[in-house]
Design a protein around this motif. Sequence first.
Motif, short mmCIF file in Angstrom:
data_model
loop_
_atom_site.label_atom_id
_atom_site.label_comp_id
_atom_site.label_asym_id
_atom_site.label_seq_id
_atom_site.Cartn_x
_atom_site.Cartn_y
_atom_site.Cartn_z
N ALA A 33 69.11 43.26 32.80
CA ALA A 33 67.80 43.28 32.14
C ALA A 33 66.86 44.12 32.99
N LEU A 34 66.18 45.06 32.36
CA LEU A 34 65.25 45.96 33.04
C LEU A 34 63.84 45.57 32.63
N PRO A 48 80.02 34.06 34.35
CA PRO A 48 79.65 35.48 34.30
C PRO A 48 78.36 35.74 35.06
N LEU A 49 78.20 36.97 35.53
CA LEU A 49 77.04 37.34 36.33
C LEU A 49 76.15 38.32 35.57
N ALA A 50 74.84 38.22 35.84
CA ALA A 50 73.87 39.14 35.27
C ALA A 50 72.87 39.52 36.35
N VAL A 51 72.22 40.67 36.18
CA VAL A 51 71.21 41.14 37.13
C VAL A 51 69.93 41.42 36.35
N VAL A 52 68.82 40.87 36.84
CA VAL A 52 67.51 41.10 36.24
C VAL A 52 66.65 41.82 37.27
N GLY A 53 66.24 43.04 36.97
CA GLY A 53 65.47 43.83 37.93
C GLY A 53 64.08 44.12 37.41
N HIS A 54 63.08 43.87 38.27
CA HIS A 54 61.69 44.17 37.93
C HIS A 54 61.31 45.52 38.50
N GLY A 55 60.71 46.39 37.71
CA GLY A 55 60.31 47.71 38.18
C GLY A 55 61.51 48.50 38.66
#
Length: 358
Positions: A200-201, A173-180
Amino acid sequence: LVPQLGGGMKVTLERRGAAGDLVRWFLAAPGHGATLWSDAEGHLVGYENPSARLSAWREDTSPPRVSVPGGEAVVLRAPGGREISGDLHSGPRPARDAPGVLLLSDAGRDDRRGNPVGTDFRWDHLEQLAESLAAVGAVVLSFDDPEGRGAMSDRVADARTALEFLDRKTTGPLAVVGHGEGGLVAVELARARPGPAAIALLSTPARPFAEILLEREVAALAARGAAERDLEQYRAGRRTALERIAASNGDEMETDVGRLEVRELRERLRYQSLERLAGLTRPVLVLSPASEAAEAERFRRALTDLRHPDVSVRLVEGVDSLLLPVRFGPADLSDSDRRLAPEAVQAVQEFLARSLRR
């Protein structure tokens, strides 16, 4: 150096360790941070100031070599043939179905490690996060944005290319973690089908961009001593200008100071963070520092009103820039010893372990 810093100014000097025969120190003063190097006898032999892009060394001394960590260098092909360079991190023997994690940087011209391009600042916070996630079994991808592609549509297109590349590297499975503002791009990816299984934000803004931009500009003017009457006049004029840009069409617009490129700013002004949450069903982590608790609460309230099935909100120290300690104010920007807040890393690891579990 001290006479140049000015009288009455508090200066802090801390020993930070050694590299061979050289001793490294960090100097912090209001709005100023620098690294000093001394020899075994205590003589100053080197001075580095990232904010001023200044590096000066005694002619008989060379700067110590710094080992730059990194994963496997990869090149992605974006639509139109444009190349995107990045790093792929994984453990020594990643499972074929290891979870894949895409890291997205904040707004601006950043490299794959999270450092601003064109400066001497070296924080490596995305690099540290990538290594931490790879250590617990994930395959992690981060990439350069040297052009500072500020239009939301451009950033989403690049991120989608990166996510598709990551999907070919693992069956997990894939996830995205974004900063700002990278968190806003993560939201756009999660709205697509197929999309990531979780997002994740990290210190992602919930307020309208015009409000944030105006607040920062007024604060900068106030710090320079502008009178309240002048600030009110600036607010009114700037607000009207931003409204004109948001309502404009085309890539350029005629203004009082000439013809300006407005496409990127217009896209950002029109983007409504909370409205774009509608339709999300994947798990969402909102991670913010205590100083941004109001922003985190806006996300929580909006997702709750939308009856989102799985939202977690965490307040931890150091996630505003992902770095700790926060000690000297602006001088901290020049401190290369700052590291990821352990609480922030743990929160992301725990969220992904729970959200990506089959």
